[in-house]
Scaffold this motif. Structure first.
Motif: not given
Ligand code: PMP
Length: 420
Positions: A284-288
């Motif tokens: 998920k983008p926020e885990l990048d």
């Protein structure tokens, strides 16, 4: 009796070699659903490279793309440099797989194997949450490196590490205690009781169907509730779709039916389309959160795999392939159910989902004997499960109907021999 001399392997290769001991011949050629050995004998493939050959051996459409790419001096190895082959893959993956599902993931290339995808998923989860533990399940299989092995519930594989592994917490998989025990409620109780000793984990890692662990199938409601359990407690949900992804259960992702949105998805095996090493970690983008280069690896840029993978995605542009796979899968399921009814004395139970089906035997030995009897009849299939008690049928998704029927006939003859 030894079919072809294996003495070169016996003398020169490590004792850890394993499949060559069950399939005692030297293979040299393969096409879609068949293999040939050096003596020219033809075998039907109910193994599909342990799930890496969902589109068959030397898939003609993919081969053409590869040959053309090689003849045009295409880049083969590129670390994680930007290449045309990778660009094409990223665009196609968005368009064919992620967008139609409304899924938003950043795509990471963690290294060449499924183990690399799992390892990267566990690392990110720890970094993002600042927590150490990864919660995993009985009979899970996630890989052979120290991190992924620590969440693998297989006593024999764990012994390979020699000494104690990282501490992980194992929970009962769906059905572990039989159908009457609600294992999600059990997990919730333990997680919410400060006296239980179960720490709040960084992540839960789970397979929707345990391929190596004996074809244990998690129900759709169980997966949904597991997602909710994670959401409510800020635990990241990692779906290891290394074996069940890329169409094995009939849809591209094995969790499509459950409609869940995992925080992290691990893909490998058939994502490389042609049996070429490739892995993806979808986050998920926020885990990048990793800084450039904070996780790397020499073989993240196998451009031949990108070329093959891009072409393989064409199978998923419409539902037609999925429908076809499910049709064949039903054929196998029905066949196996008939077989266990025909031979009650063998005490077999059919297990599986989609195009991975098998028979679990009360007497574990029988699974191995069935695979041996099938190999004698030139069908390649392997066992799975903690005691190798499941004979597992996992043909390429592209298997011809006639070849499938012929293979099933040979399995039926093997069952007859076993029952005699
Ligand atoms: N996860 C699952 C669910 C698997 O089945 C496997 C391989 N059998 C792995 C991870 C490890 O993948 P690899 O062997 O490519 O490292």
């Amino acid at each position: 009796a030894e079919m072809t001399s294996l003495h070169v392997f016996e003398e020169l290769e490590s004792e850890v070699r394993s499949y060559c001991r069950s399939f005692r011949t030297v293979f040299s050629k393969a096409s879609n659903d068949k293999l040939w050995d050096v003596a020219g004998r033809e075998y039907i493939d109910f193994f599909a490279g342990a799930g890496a050959l969902n589109y068959g051996h030397n898939n003609e459409r993919i081969r053409q793309k590869l040959v053309q790419y090689l003849l045009e001096d295409g880049i083969t190895h590129s670390l994680d440099m930007a290449t045309k082959a990778k660009e094409d893959f990223l665009i196609r993956f968005q368009e064919v797989i992620l967008k139609p599902r409304g899924l938003q993931y950043k795509v990471m290339f963690p290294g060449p194997t499924g183990t690399n995808a799992v390892e990267s998923a566990m690392k990110i989860a720890r970094k993002v949450t600042g927590r150490e533990t990864v919660l995993c399940f009985t009979n899970a299989f996630h890989g052979m490196s120290l991190g992924s092995l620590s969440v693998t519930g297989n006593k024999f594989k764990r012994k390979g590490a020699g000494v104690a592994l990282n501490h992980s917490v194992f929970m009962p998989y769906d059905g572990y205690f039989g159908v009457d025990t609600d294992t999600v409620a059990y997990m919730e109780k333990l997680l919410d009781d400060p006296g239980s000793g179960v720490p709040l984990p960084a992540a839960v890692i789970v397979e929707t169907v345990q391929g190596e662990g004996g074809l244990n199938v998690a129900s759709v409601p169980w997966l949904k509730r597991l997602e909710k359990l994670c959401d409510q407690r800020g635990i990241l949900l990692i779906i290891d779709d290394v074996q069940m992804g890329c169409g094995r259960t009939g849809t591209f992702f094995s969790f499509d039916e459950a409609g869940i949105r995992p925080d992290i998805v691990c893909l490998s095996k058939s994502i490389g389309g042609y049996g070429l090493p490739m892995a993806l970690t979808l986050i998920k983008p926020e885990l990048d959160v990793w800084a450039p280069g904070e996780h790397n690896g020499t073989f993240r840029g196998n451009n031949l795999a990108f070329i093959a993978a891009t072409e393989a995605l064409s199978y998923w542009e419409t539902d037609a392939f999925s429908v076809e796979v499910i049709r064949k899968a039903k054929r196998v399921r029905t066949f196996l159910e008939e077989q266990v009814k025909l031979y009650p004395q063998l005490q077999g139970e059919v297990r599986g989902k989609g195009f991975i089906q098998g028979i679990a035997f009360a007497d574990a030995k029988k699974a191995g004997l069935l695979c041996e009897a099938a190999f004698k009849r030139r069908v390649i299939m392997e066992t799975s499960g903690p005691d190798s008690e499941v004979a597992k049928l996992m043909p390429p998704l592209t298997i011809d109907h006639e070849v499938l029927d012929l293979g099933l006939q040979r399995v039926s003859d093997s069952m007859k021999e076993l029952a005699a």
